[in-house]
Every structure is written in C-alpha cells, then in structure tokens.
Design a protein around this motif. Structure first.
Motif: not given
Length: 382
Positions: A254, A262, A267, A269, A271, A305-308, A331, A368
């Motif tokens: 990740i 991801l 998640v 790739h 965002a 949105q799921r964000l890393v 995250t 992401n």
C-alpha cells in the motif's frame, strides 16, 4: 496472557516490555538476570549446578550484545544441566515460570536450539511448552534450517493449538524475514512454504497471533508480491479478523501505491480530490528540531471515498543521493463535497537505522497511491 505476551509483541517489538527498558538493551541479561536464572534452576531441581552456571554465565558477559548474551547463557546452562535431554528439558520447564523477563526465557529456549537439534521431537515439544514464557521464535530456526519440511509439519500442528502462544510461534518462527534471526535457507528460497500455517490462522481470535500472521505475510510481500496478492484475494472477507490481517499484511504494498493492494482494502488507485494546501513548517531546521506537515484536501466526488493518505520523505544522503521512506498519515472516509485538514509533526533526529545528512528533503503527499503534491524542508549543517 503470559508475562511474555505482555512484554513482547512480534519481531522484536520492544515497546511493550513489562519492565522499564534499561539504558543498554543488553543489560536486560546482566548480572541480575544471571542470578534470577540461577535461582530458578536451584528451585527447580537439585540436579541444577548453580555454581557451574553462574561461573560460566558471568565469564565474559559484559562485552557481549543482547543476542550474544542469549547464546552465552544458553551454553552456560549446558554446564549446569543433566546431559540427558528429557531430564534437562523437564528442569527448564520448571524454571520458566520463575523467570521475570522474556529475554531470560529466550535464553532457556536457546539452550534447546543449541543442544537439542539431534533430539527433534523432544526438542520441538519443549519449545512449544516454553514459548509461553519467552517466545521460542529464534530457537525454532535451527530446526527449520536442519529439516524445513519436518519442522513445518510440526508447526502446522501447532497452528491448531488451544494456546495462542503456540499458534503465534507457528507463524512467527517461520517468518521469512524474522528480525534479529538468521535466515532459513529453505524459506529464503521459497518464502511461501508456511502458507498452510497462515491459512489456518487467517481468522485467529488472538490479536497477538493475527499481528504475527500479518507480519509474516508482509515479509512475503517483499519477495513475492504477486503470490501474496493472489492468495489474499482468495481469502473470505466475512470475518473482521481476516480483514484486519489483510490490511496490515498489505502495508508495504500500500505504501508503494500498488493498485491491487489498494483494491483489496476497498480503495481505488488515485482519488477525486483537490489538494488545496500542502506545507511544511519551518522550511529550515536543525537536527533535533520538529517539523509540522499539513494538508488540506477537498473532495471532487459526489459520494463517499475511502482515502489512504501517506507522505514520502526523500532523505538527503552523502554525495547528493536521496533515500525515500513512506510514512502513514491517515486512512479515512471522505464524504462527497467535503474537505478535511490533515496534520502531523515529526522530529528530525538520528536513529540507529537512519542518519540524517544536511540538504534539501523533498516530501510528497500520496493519496491512494498517487503523488498529489510536493513540498520540502532544508536540514541545516550541524
């Protein structure tokens, strides 16, 4: 949970020790520890030669590192115990509950590794018993090196034990890149050999065990990333314990922004966000100073949105080179149209594993898996 579980996590996680860490790590196995082990042996059996142990363990101890002391004390135990393995292991079992620190118990498990290799079954049984008091993750390695398939067969049975310490040993002892441990040739050639153990433990109820499984899988990620991604894609997602392992096992991939990794944690790739601000303050620092990193993100998406979000520091090195290192930032879920401010601080100081050099340090903001902004700070000469 045993004294050991409270004092040692996985792969030499020293932050959870049950006693205050001394100024020098090696002092954990200093003269007081020798006395404690001697007292335990004396209380365990009249056949324990206390005088021989103390004399041998004390001789030359001061000049040794922590793991050298482990081996030195193990050899001193050989001077004090009966030569018969069955009798010696019974005394070690009686000693273990009387010890006061996990490293003391590591020393007695090391005795099994150094002096029991030719008595495979009895030795492996002893390690499974002793691991409750001081993890036998190092002591099992010589048995893996001697006969990997035979040792792994035993460790696969350990993975079904009712004792979480034994289950954890099945995973931790077979890690391809176990810190502080010698590499096992068979695992170096094929780091996936312990896959049946990991499959058994993929939804283990013990966090202590799950951390080991995740660390083991993360070791594999460094050598066989495609194998890992294929394997984890097959694991069921209906148990939160399995999901936890998957997320932690994929941390290296990740950080590298691997799209498949991801996707496995839900998640995308890249965002749909705009970076409104990414700053590092102060711009110039000296060694020992603290920098603050802040970012303002705004969502461009209609839905959640799921964000890393990570940041990568390109550390200056001698000769104008740089060495990148990725750090976790946050995250989270960002609602459609929302904005968020993220901030973190970091002290610029030397570690045993990282020496800082003066010069420009570029920092990337990664969302992401994609770099979305850059900033920098200057480390001034000392």
């Amino acid at each position: 949970m045993s004294r050991w579980a409270a004092g040692w996590s996985s792969g030499v996680d020293l932050c959870r020790m049950t006693v205050d860490t001394p100024a020098l790590l090696k002092d954990i196995l200093g003269p007081e520890a020798v006395t404690t082990i001697a007292d335990a042996g004396t209380a365990a059996s009249g056949r324990f030669d206390r005088q021989a142990f103390v004399r041998a363990a004390s001789d030359g101890l001061d000049s040794l590192s922590i793991m050298e002391r482990v081996r030195h004390i193990a050899d001193a135990l050989h001077d004090a115990l009966p030569r018969d393995h069955a009798a010696a292991f019974d005394i070690l079992r009686a000693m273990a509950p009387r010890l006061t620190h996990g490293f003391q118990a590591i020393a007695i498990t090391e005795y099994v590794a150094r002096h029991g290799l030719d008595d495979f079954d009895r030795s492996m049984d002893a390690l499974a018993d002793l691991t409750r008091f001081g993890s036998a993750e190092f002591a099992v390695r010589p048995f893996l090196a001697r006969d990997a398939m035979r040792a792994l067969a035993t460790m696969t049975r350990w993975a079904t034990s009712n004792d979480e310490h034994v289950r954890r040993l099945a995973s931790e002892g077979a890690r391809p890149r176990l810190p502080w441990a010698a590499r096992v040739p068979a695992l170096k050639d094929d780091p996936t050999l312990a896959a049946p153990i990991l499959d058994i433990l993929k939804a283990d109820p013990g966090l202590y065990v799950r951390k080991s499984v995740a660390n083991h899988l993360n070791d594999i990620a460094k050598d066989r990333p495609d194998w890992l991604l294929d394997r984890l894609a097959e694991w069921p997602r209906d148990d939160p314990r399995t999901i936890w392992i998957i997320r932690h096992a994929l941390r290296t991939l990740i950080k590298q922004g691997d799209p498949r990794a991801l996707a496995l944690i839900g998640v995308g790739h890249g965002a749909e966000v705009t970076v409104r601000r990414f700053v590092i303050e102060p711009r110039q620092v000296g060694l020992g100073d603290r920098i603050s990193i802040a970012a303002d993100l705004a969502s461009n998406a209609p839905g959640n949105q799921r964000l890393v979000v990570d940041y990568r520091v390109h550390y200056a090195r001698a000769g104008g080179k740089t060495a990148p290192k990725v750090f976790k930032l946050k995250t989270f879920e960002l609602a459609g149209g929302d904005a968020i401010t993220l901030a973190i601080s970091q002290t610029i100081r030397d570690f045993s594993t990282r020496r800082h050099y003066p010069g420009l340090h570029e920092v990337e903001l990664i969302v992401n898996g994609r770099t979305m902004a850059t900033a920098a700070f200057d480390l001034l000469p000392g």
